[in-house]
Design a protein around this motif. Structure first.
Motif, PDB file in Angstrom:
ATOM      1  N   ALA A  55       0.835  -1.223   0.000  1.00 32.81           N
ATOM      2  CA  ALA A  55       0.000   0.000   0.000  1.00 32.81           C
ATOM      3  C   ALA A  55       0.865   1.267   0.000  1.00 32.81           C
ATOM      4  CB  ALA A  55      -0.906  -0.008   1.232  1.00 32.81           C
ATOM      5  N   PHE A  56       2.099   1.150   0.524  1.00 30.44           N
ATOM      6  CA  PHE A  56       2.955   2.337   0.602  1.00 30.44           C
ATOM      7  C   PHE A  56       4.203   2.194  -0.277  1.00 30.44           C
ATOM      8  CE2 PHE A  56       0.967   1.987   4.955  1.00 30.44           C
ATOM      9  CZ  PHE A  56      -0.071   2.868   4.670  1.00 30.44           C
ATOM     10  N   ALA A  57       4.053   1.390  -1.339  1.00 24.33           N
ATOM     11  CA  ALA A  57       5.200   1.131  -2.226  1.00 24.33           C
ATOM     12  C   ALA A  57       5.737   2.427  -2.833  1.00 24.33           C
ATOM     13  CB  ALA A  57       4.779   0.157  -3.329  1.00 24.33           C
ATOM     14  N   ALA A  58       4.869   3.419  -2.965  1.00 22.88           N
ATOM     15  CA  ALA A  58       5.314   4.669  -3.590  1.00 22.88           C
ATOM     16  C   ALA A  58       5.998   5.617  -2.598  1.00 22.88           C
ATOM     17  CB  ALA A  58       4.093   5.376  -4.207  1.00 22.88           C
ATOM     18  N   ALA A  59       6.055   5.218  -1.323  1.00 25.19           N
ATOM     19  CA  ALA A  59       6.645   6.120  -0.320  1.00 25.19           C
ATOM     20  C   ALA A  59       8.126   6.340  -0.616  1.00 25.19           C
ATOM     21  CB  ALA A  59       6.491   5.507   1.081  1.00 25.19           C
ATOM     22  N   ARG A  60       8.583   7.551  -0.337  1.00 24.18           N
ATOM     23  CA  ARG A  60      10.009   7.856  -0.495  1.00 24.18           C
ATOM     24  C   ARG A  60      10.803   7.040   0.530  1.00 24.18           C
ATOM     25  NH1 ARG A  60      12.460  13.961   0.337  1.00 24.18           N
ATOM     26  NH2 ARG A  60      14.600  13.437  -0.191  1.00 24.18           N
ATOM     27  N   ARG A  61      11.892   6.431   0.101  1.00 25.20           N
ATOM     28  CA  ARG A  61      12.731   5.664   1.031  1.00 25.20           C
ATOM     29  C   ARG A  61      14.072   6.358   1.168  1.00 25.20           C
ATOM     30  NH1 ARG A  61      11.529  -0.662   0.023  1.00 25.20           N
ATOM     31  NH2 ARG A  61       9.448  -0.390  -0.799  1.00 25.20           N
ATOM     32  N   THR A  62      14.506   6.573   2.410  1.00 26.40           N
ATOM     33  CA  THR A  62      15.779   7.246   2.603  1.00 26.40           C
ATOM     34  C   THR A  62      16.493   6.697   3.833  1.00 26.40           C
ATOM     35  OG1 THR A  62      16.841   9.378   3.052  1.00 26.40           O
ATOM     36  CG2 THR A  62      14.583   9.141   3.819  1.00 26.40           C
ATOM     37  N   THR A  63      17.828   6.779   3.789  1.00 28.82           N
ATOM     38  CA  THR A  63      18.599   6.402   4.974  1.00 28.82           C
ATOM     39  C   THR A  63      18.948   7.652   5.790  1.00 28.82           C
ATOM     40  OG1 THR A  63      20.617   6.558   3.660  1.00 28.82           O
ATOM     41  CG2 THR A  63      19.659   4.350   3.934  1.00 28.82           C
ATOM     42  N   ASN A  64      18.593   8.819   5.255  1.00 28.04           N
ATOM     43  CA  ASN A  64      18.948  10.076   5.918  1.00 28.04           C
ATOM     44  C   ASN A  64      17.684  10.730   6.476  1.00 28.04           C
ATOM     45  OD1 ASN A  64      19.783  12.564   6.707  1.00 28.04           O
ATOM     46  ND2 ASN A  64      20.909  13.042   4.825  1.00 28.04           N
ATOM     47  N   TRP A  65      17.556  10.733   7.802  1.00 25.75           N
ATOM     48  CA  TRP A  65      16.326  11.254   8.407  1.00 25.75           C
ATOM     49  C   TRP A  65      16.092  12.735   8.072  1.00 25.75           C
ATOM     50  CZ3 TRP A  65      17.236  15.266  11.672  1.00 25.75           C
ATOM     51  CH2 TRP A  65      18.487  15.337  12.298  1.00 25.75           C
ATOM     52  N   ARG A  66      17.199  13.459   7.759  1.00 25.84           N
ATOM     53  CA  ARG A  66      17.032  14.887   7.441  1.00 25.84           C
ATOM     54  C   ARG A  66      16.192  15.064   6.166  1.00 25.84           C
ATOM     55  NH1 ARG A  66      21.983  14.380   9.525  1.00 25.84           N
ATOM     56  NH2 ARG A  66      22.420  15.587  11.402  1.00 25.84           N
ATOM     57  N   ASP A  67      16.379  14.126   5.205  1.00 24.50           N
ATOM     58  CA  ASP A  67      15.591  14.193   3.962  1.00 24.50           C
ATOM     59  C   ASP A  67      14.099  14.086   4.275  1.00 24.50           C
ATOM     60  OD1 ASP A  67      17.911  14.261   2.557  1.00 24.50           O
ATOM     61  OD2 ASP A  67      17.879  12.133   1.972  1.00 24.50           O
ATOM     62  N   LEU A  68      13.788  13.195   5.219  1.00 22.91           N
ATOM     63  CA  LEU A  68      12.373  12.964   5.549  1.00 22.91           C
ATOM     64  C   LEU A  68      11.793  14.162   6.299  1.00 22.91           C
ATOM     65  CD1 LEU A  68      10.710   9.745   6.757  1.00 22.91           C
ATOM     66  CD2 LEU A  68      10.449  11.785   8.148  1.00 22.91           C
ATOM     67  N   VAL A  69      12.559  14.653   7.273  1.00 22.42           N
ATOM     68  CA  VAL A  69      12.027  15.718   8.140  1.00 22.42           C
ATOM     69  C   VAL A  69      11.839  17.019   7.355  1.00 22.42           C
ATOM     70  CG1 VAL A  69      12.708  17.177  10.092  1.00 22.42           C
ATOM     71  CG2 VAL A  69      12.838  14.701  10.293  1.00 22.42           C
ATOM     72  N   THR A  70      12.689  17.232   6.339  1.00 20.56           N
ATOM     73  CA  THR A  70      12.577  18.477   5.565  1.00 20.56           C
ATOM     74  C   THR A  70      11.682  18.310   4.333  1.00 20.56           C
ATOM     75  OG1 THR A  70      14.602  17.864   4.417  1.00 20.56           O
ATOM     76  CG2 THR A  70      14.841  19.387   6.261  1.00 20.56           C
ATOM     77  N   ASP A  71      11.169  17.114   4.115  1.00 19.95           N
ATOM     78  CA  ASP A  71      10.314  16.847   2.930  1.00 19.95           C
ATOM     79  C   ASP A  71       8.999  17.626   3.058  1.00 19.95           C
ATOM     80  OD1 ASP A  71       8.567  15.760   1.056  1.00 19.95           O
ATOM     81  OD2 ASP A  71       9.441  13.749   1.214  1.00 19.95           O
ATOM     82  N   PRO A  72       8.719  18.544   2.137  1.00 15.75           N
ATOM     83  CA  PRO A  72       7.481  19.339   2.257  1.00 15.75           C
ATOM     84  C   PRO A  72       6.221  18.468   2.173  1.00 15.75           C
ATOM     85  CG  PRO A  72       8.719  19.943   0.267  1.00 15.75           C
ATOM     86  CD  PRO A  72       9.521  18.900   0.959  1.00 15.75           C
ATOM     87  N   GLY A  73       6.367  17.244   1.662  1.00 17.10           N
ATOM     88  CA  GLY A  73       5.206  16.347   1.558  1.00 17.10           C
ATOM     89  C   GLY A  73       4.877  15.657   2.875  1.00 17.10           C
ATOM     90  N   VAL A  74       5.752  15.770   3.885  1.00 16.10           N
ATOM     91  CA  VAL A  74       5.502  15.088   5.172  1.00 16.10           C
ATOM     92  C   VAL A  74       4.901  16.092   6.169  1.00 16.10           C
ATOM     93  CG1 VAL A  74       6.648  14.018   7.164  1.00 16.10           C
ATOM     94  CG2 VAL A  74       7.302  13.356   4.838  1.00 16.10           C
TER      95      VAL A  74
END
Ligand SMILES: NC(=O)c1ccc[n+]([C@@H]2O[C@H](COP(=O)([O-])OP(=O)(O)OC[C@H]3O[C@@H](n4cnc5c(N)ncnc54)[C@H](OP(=O)(O)O)[C@@H]3O)[C@@H](O)[C@H]2O)c1
Length: 434
Positions: A55-74
């Motif tokens: 169901a979440f196959a399209a989710a962005r995958r990252t090893t860097n938490w900064r990418d996730l926290v700064t993602d405007p989509g989150v």
């Protein structure tokens, strides 16, 4: 139907349980919310090896938490990494980027949660931490909202599943702690380093958080008296049963004339009390209110799915607020501001005590021990002795009438000097107010 977007950092036990529930229970969640929760991004050091639900196959995958926290989509960040290190940086960065945070982190929330909440409020975002204590029991919601109209007078809990599993197996099978611990480690119920569980430190961190919510004071784990279960043996259960009691690692926060007394320690509790029926890895919290009196909460204290439910429920609460706004946020600590806690020593409390001895037998032992008790104004209640083949390691138990813990500590310190003792006496309180 517009979605609210979630980013999850940490895909271990709790992160994977959270993802599974968000995927498998998506329709129910949408029915309750009126909109869907979408996982927009996931992060862990080994994210590429982690199975992400279809169901979440399209989710962005990252090893860097900064990418996730700064993602405007989150819009909401779930911090499911744990510990006092990088987890703090993740939460700080999320707040700086004005994203609400859901966390399961008892260490961090216990040590600097109120300061994090202050920053969250100033940034205009929310902070939720239901999963941090007693994973599967919604005890934060109870203290924050369900019974917030009451004045809590005491809170008792079994807050560590591993130590409760060890004690209840010892009680059932009569095996020693080391045997049961080794089995629990093989089955993955206990950590390779079991100290946090069996020495009481994990339970102490949880009590610090719950007591803050219940009593409105900022309590550090180091403010709490702690004693683990290492000295409990099958014979203690046999003696406890003779006294119609059992033994549990009891976490207590009790308002007294002297102030709020906090402890995590093994104690004898009556077999008839509801806490005695908490078996295996289950947790329980018993709250006593000045007005509503007794309420009792029971459930799984940990595990990917029970803890995942707590995380998902927090995500739903925060997502509702993002969608519909909230006129007033409720502090995750249940009080607008926490007071300063001045620790009160457990030595001030009064209780009956169980004193267990192992001695090399010789005439006059009982008279000597009774003499020490009398010199501290402690009245003897009963003496119990199981039949025993050897005179070199003879166990027996003395119970004493309610007295101050200070007197018992003084008596035990003096007794520990006696040359016929094979180890210092084991002193356990006998909880009567349950
Ligand atoms: N386990 C429970 O039942 C339970 C119950 C209640 C509360 N909690 C709390 O929930 C939190 C998580 O516990 P857990 O048992 O799920 O821990 P866990 O299984 O050890 O998982 C931790 C996750 O964090 C990831 N991680 C660690 N450092 C990272 C970094 N620098 N950047 C990105 N990801 C990082 C790890 O990545 P890799 O997978 O790549 O190593 C792993 O996926 C803790 O605060 C814990 O106290 C747990």
């Amino acid at each position: 139907m517009e979605e609210v977007n979630v980013g999850i950092v940490g895909l271990g036990n709790v992160g994977s349980g959270t993802l599974a529930i968000l995927a498998e229970n998506a329709d129910q969640i949408a029915l309750k919310l009126g909109f869907r929760l979408r996982v927009a991004a996931v992060c862990s050091r080994s994210v590429q090896e982690r199975a992400i639900p279809q169901a979440f196959a399209a989710a962005r995958r990252t090893t860097n938490w900064r990418d996730l926290v700064t993602d405007p989509g989150v819009q909401i960040v779930a911090e499911l990494v744990g510990g006092n290190g990088v987890a703090g940086d993740i939460i700080d960065a999320a707040i700086a980027h004005r994203k609400s945070v859901v966390t399961a982190n008892k260490e961090l929330m216990g040590s600097c949660g109120p300061e994090i909440w202050d920053r969250a409020i100033r940034a205009g975002i929310n902070l939720a931490m239901e999963a941090s204590v007693c994973g599967g029991i919604p005890i934060h919601a109870v203290l924050r909202e369900g019974i917030s109209g009451d004045r809590v007078t005491a809170l008792h809990g079994i807050l560590n599943g591993t130590s409760n599993y060890i004690l209840t197996e010892m009680e059932k099978r009569g095996d020693p702690l080391d045997t049961i611990l080794a089995e629990a480690q093989k089955l993955g119920y206990a950590e390779a380093d079991p100290s946090a569980d069996i020495d009481g430190f994990d339970a102490r961190s949880k009590l610090a958080l719950l007591a803050a919510l219940a009593f409105g004071e900022k309590i550090l784990p180091s403010d709490i008296f702690v004693e683990g279960i290492r000295r409990i043996s099958p014979m203690d259960f046999r003696y406890a049963h003779t006294l119609e009691h059992t033994i549990r690692l009891v976490c207590t926060a009790r308002q007294t004339h002297d102030g709020l007394i906090l402890s995590v320690r093994p104690a004898l509790i009556p077999q008839s009390t509801i806490l005695a029926s908490v078996q295996g890895a289950y947790n329980a919290v018993w709250v006593k209110g000045a007005f509503g009196q007794d309420t009792f909460y029971y459930g799984r204290g940990a595990g990917p799915k029970p803890t995942g439910v707590a995380v998902v429920s927090d995500l739903m609460r925060v997502a509702r607020e993002i969608r519909f706004g909230s006129p007033e946020r409720v502090s995750p600590f249940a009080h607008e501001r926490l007071g300063e806690y001045k620790p009160v020593s457990v030595t001030l409390q009064k209780s009956a005590y169980y004193l267990r001895f192992r001695v090399s037998d010789r005439p006059g032992i009982l008279a000597l021990l009774a003499g020490i008790l009398a010199s501290k104004h402690i009245s003897l209640e009963s003496v119990l002795q199981e039949p025993c083949d050897t005179k070199h390691d003879l166990p027996f138990v003395i119970t004493v009438e309610p007295t101050s813990e200070q007197s018992v500590c003084d008596a035990v310190a003096e007794m520990a000097q006696l040359d016929f003792l094979r180890e210092p006496p084991l002193a356990l309180p006998m909880e009567t107010g349950l």
